[in-house]
Design a protein around this motif. Structure first.
Motif, PDB file in Angstrom:
ATOM      1  N   ALA A  35       0.710  -1.166  -0.261  1.00 11.00           N
ATOM      2  CA  ALA A  35       0.087   0.146   0.166  1.00 11.00           C
ATOM      3  C   ALA A  35       0.753   1.291  -0.057  1.00 11.00           C
ATOM      4  O   ALA A  35       0.527   2.209  -0.569  1.00 11.00           O
ATOM      5  CB  ALA A  35      -1.056   0.101   1.277  1.00 11.00           C
ATOM      6  N   GLU A  36       1.979   1.265   0.525  1.00 11.17           N
ATOM      7  CA  GLU A  36       3.040   2.004   0.886  1.00 11.17           C
ATOM      8  C   GLU A  36       3.563   2.776  -0.547  1.00 11.17           C
ATOM      9  O   GLU A  36       3.519   3.899  -0.939  1.00 11.17           O
ATOM     10  CB  GLU A  36       4.048   2.155   1.575  1.00 11.17           C
ATOM     11  N   ILE A  37       3.700   1.715  -1.387  1.00 14.39           N
ATOM     12  CA  ILE A  37       4.029   2.128  -2.930  1.00 14.39           C
ATOM     13  C   ILE A  37       2.932   2.733  -3.637  1.00 14.39           C
ATOM     14  O   ILE A  37       3.374   3.617  -4.327  1.00 14.39           O
ATOM     15  CB  ILE A  37       4.567   0.805  -3.387  1.00 14.39           C
ATOM     16  N   ILE A  38       1.641   2.213  -3.445  1.00 12.11           N
ATOM     17  CA  ILE A  38       0.503   2.901  -4.341  1.00 12.11           C
ATOM     18  C   ILE A  38       0.453   4.347  -3.819  1.00 12.11           C
ATOM     19  O   ILE A  38       0.411   5.308  -4.664  1.00 12.11           O
ATOM     20  CB  ILE A  38      -0.483   2.176  -3.906  1.00 12.11           C
ATOM     21  N   VAL A  39       0.578   4.517  -2.181  1.00 11.33           N
ATOM     22  CA  VAL A  39       0.547   5.954  -1.888  1.00 11.33           C
ATOM     23  C   VAL A  39       1.470   7.073  -2.466  1.00 11.33           C
ATOM     24  O   VAL A  39       1.219   8.001  -3.021  1.00 11.33           O
ATOM     25  CB  VAL A  39       0.384   6.013  -0.320  1.00 11.33           C
ATOM     26  N   LYS A  40       2.799   6.307  -2.405  1.00 10.42           N
ATOM     27  CA  LYS A  40       3.844   7.213  -2.715  1.00 10.42           C
ATOM     28  C   LYS A  40       3.603   7.343  -4.338  1.00 10.42           C
ATOM     29  O   LYS A  40       3.938   8.732  -4.792  1.00 10.42           O
ATOM     30  CB  LYS A  40       5.295   6.381  -2.662  1.00 10.42           C
ATOM     31  N   SER A  41       3.174   6.682  -5.284  1.00 14.53           N
ATOM     32  CA  SER A  41       2.977   6.824  -6.738  1.00 14.53           C
ATOM     33  C   SER A  41       2.142   7.836  -6.869  1.00 14.53           C
ATOM     34  O   SER A  41       2.268   8.788  -7.738  1.00 14.53           O
ATOM     35  CB  SER A  41       2.587   5.605  -7.325  1.00 14.53           C
ATOM     36  N   PHE A  42       0.836   7.849  -6.132  1.00 20.26           N
ATOM     37  CA  PHE A  42      -0.192   8.962  -6.343  1.00 20.26           C
ATOM     38  C   PHE A  42       0.332  10.162  -6.155  1.00 20.26           C
ATOM     39  O   PHE A  42       0.107  11.145  -6.606  1.00 20.26           O
ATOM     40  CB  PHE A  42      -1.280   8.547  -5.340  1.00 20.26           C
ATOM     41  N   LYS A  43       1.185  10.300  -4.730  1.00 17.48           N
ATOM     42  CA  LYS A  43       1.814  11.640  -4.512  1.00 17.48           C
ATOM     43  C   LYS A  43       2.716  12.016  -5.398  1.00 17.48           C
ATOM     44  O   LYS A  43       2.909  13.016  -5.705  1.00 17.48           O
ATOM     45  CB  LYS A  43       2.353  11.524  -3.089  1.00 17.48           C
ATOM     46  N   LYS A  44       3.566  11.023  -6.082  1.00 14.53           N
ATOM     47  CA  LYS A  44       4.482  11.671  -7.046  1.00 14.53           C
ATOM     48  C   LYS A  44       3.929  12.038  -8.132  1.00 14.53           C
ATOM     49  O   LYS A  44       4.542  13.149  -8.870  1.00 14.53           O
ATOM     50  CB  LYS A  44       5.725  10.308  -7.425  1.00 14.53           C
ATOM     51  N   CYS A  45       2.644  11.549  -8.717  1.00 14.83           N
ATOM     52  CA  CYS A  45       2.159  11.984  -9.850  1.00 14.83           C
ATOM     53  C   CYS A  45       1.263  12.999  -9.612  1.00 14.83           C
ATOM     54  O   CYS A  45       0.649  14.044 -10.481  1.00 14.83           O
ATOM     55  CB  CYS A  45       1.195  10.822 -10.194  1.00 14.83           C
ATOM     56  N   GLY A  46       1.120  13.623  -8.283  1.00 11.39           N
ATOM     57  CA  GLY A  46       0.304  14.939  -7.828  1.00 11.39           C
ATOM     58  C   GLY A  46      -1.098  14.564  -7.869  1.00 11.39           C
ATOM     59  O   GLY A  46      -1.898  15.634  -7.872  1.00 11.39           O
ATOM     60  N   ILE A  47      -1.503  13.324  -7.771  1.00 11.79           N
ATOM     61  CA  ILE A  47      -2.973  13.087  -7.928  1.00 11.79           C
ATOM     62  C   ILE A  47      -3.490  13.226  -6.449  1.00 11.79           C
ATOM     63  O   ILE A  47      -4.726  13.719  -6.485  1.00 11.79           O
ATOM     64  CB  ILE A  47      -3.066  11.608  -8.474  1.00 11.79           C
ATOM     65  N   SER A  48      -2.846  13.059  -5.241  1.00 10.22           N
ATOM     66  CA  SER A  48      -3.349  12.748  -4.027  1.00 10.22           C
ATOM     67  C   SER A  48      -2.910  13.947  -3.233  1.00 10.22           C
ATOM     68  O   SER A  48      -2.857  13.774  -1.840  1.00 10.22           O
ATOM     69  CB  SER A  48      -3.349  11.411  -3.290  1.00 10.22           C
ATOM     70  N   ASN A  49      -1.957  14.875  -3.688  1.00  6.81           N
ATOM     71  CA  ASN A  49      -1.087  15.755  -2.759  1.00  6.81           C
ATOM     72  C   ASN A  49      -2.073  16.731  -2.196  1.00  6.81           C
ATOM     73  O   ASN A  49      -3.158  17.084  -2.837  1.00  6.81           O
ATOM     74  CB  ASN A  49      -0.257  16.589  -3.601  1.00  6.81           C
ATOM     75  N   ALA A  50      -1.659  17.396  -1.258  1.00  4.73           N
ATOM     76  CA  ALA A  50      -2.541  18.245  -0.510  1.00  4.73           C
ATOM     77  C   ALA A  50      -2.592  19.496  -1.408  1.00  4.73           C
ATOM     78  O   ALA A  50      -1.778  20.106  -1.892  1.00  4.73           O
ATOM     79  CB  ALA A  50      -1.840  18.790   0.927  1.00  4.73           C
ATOM     80  N   LEU A  51      -3.967  20.030  -1.433  1.00  5.14           N
ATOM     81  CA  LEU A  51      -4.426  21.294  -2.300  1.00  5.14           C
ATOM     82  C   LEU A  51      -3.660  22.495  -1.909  1.00  5.14           C
ATOM     83  O   LEU A  51      -3.361  23.364  -2.638  1.00  5.14           O
ATOM     84  CB  LEU A  51      -5.967  21.399  -2.281  1.00  5.14           C
ATOM     85  N   ASP A  52      -3.087  22.749  -0.526  1.00  3.91           N
ATOM     86  CA  ASP A  52      -2.635  23.748  -0.154  1.00  3.91           C
ATOM     87  C   ASP A  52      -1.182  23.800  -0.567  1.00  3.91           C
ATOM     88  O   ASP A  52      -0.519  24.734  -0.358  1.00  3.91           O
ATOM     89  CB  ASP A  52      -2.749  23.868   1.369  1.00  3.91           C
ATOM     90  N   GLY A  53      -0.719  22.992  -1.397  1.00  2.00           N
ATOM     91  CA  GLY A  53       0.805  23.029  -1.603  1.00  2.00           C
ATOM     92  C   GLY A  53       2.024  22.398  -0.795  1.00  2.00           C
ATOM     93  O   GLY A  53       3.045  22.547  -1.065  1.00  2.00           O
ATOM     94  N   THR A  54       1.293  21.932   0.517  1.00  2.00           N
ATOM     95  CA  THR A  54       2.446  21.275   1.328  1.00  2.00           C
ATOM     96  C   THR A  54       3.072  20.279   0.954  1.00  2.00           C
ATOM     97  O   THR A  54       4.156  19.947   1.669  1.00  2.00           O
ATOM     98  CB  THR A  54       1.806  21.381   2.678  1.00  2.00           C
TER      99      THR A  54
END
Length: 68
Positions: A35-54
């Motif tokens: 699951a950690e790999i999936i989460v990292k992948s989404f963050k790396k692609c900018g899909i699930s990053n915080a909308l405030d830019g943090t």
């Protein structure tokens, strides 16, 4: 697929796997993905990053190849 013994057709060709065998391979592959790999992948692609830019720094981090 890694099994060296394969069933053969009457003409000597390797029989194709059944749909259930292929489904088992896919199921096992999905279970092996952390699951950690999936989460990292989404963050790396900018899909699930915080909308405030943090979490925007995740987009520009060097890749971590230690996960396999």
């Amino acid at each position: 697929m890694g099994d060296p013994h394969h069933d053969l057709t009457p003409s000597g060709r390797m029989k194709r796997p059944s749909i259930s065998e292929v489904c088992e391979w896919v199921k096992k592959s999905w279970e092996d993905v952390k699951a950690e790999i999936i989460v990292k992948s989404f963050k790396k692609c900018g899909i699930s990053n915080a909308l405030d830019g943090t979490e925007n720094d995740a987009l520009f981090e060097e890749g971590d190849t230690s996960d396999g």
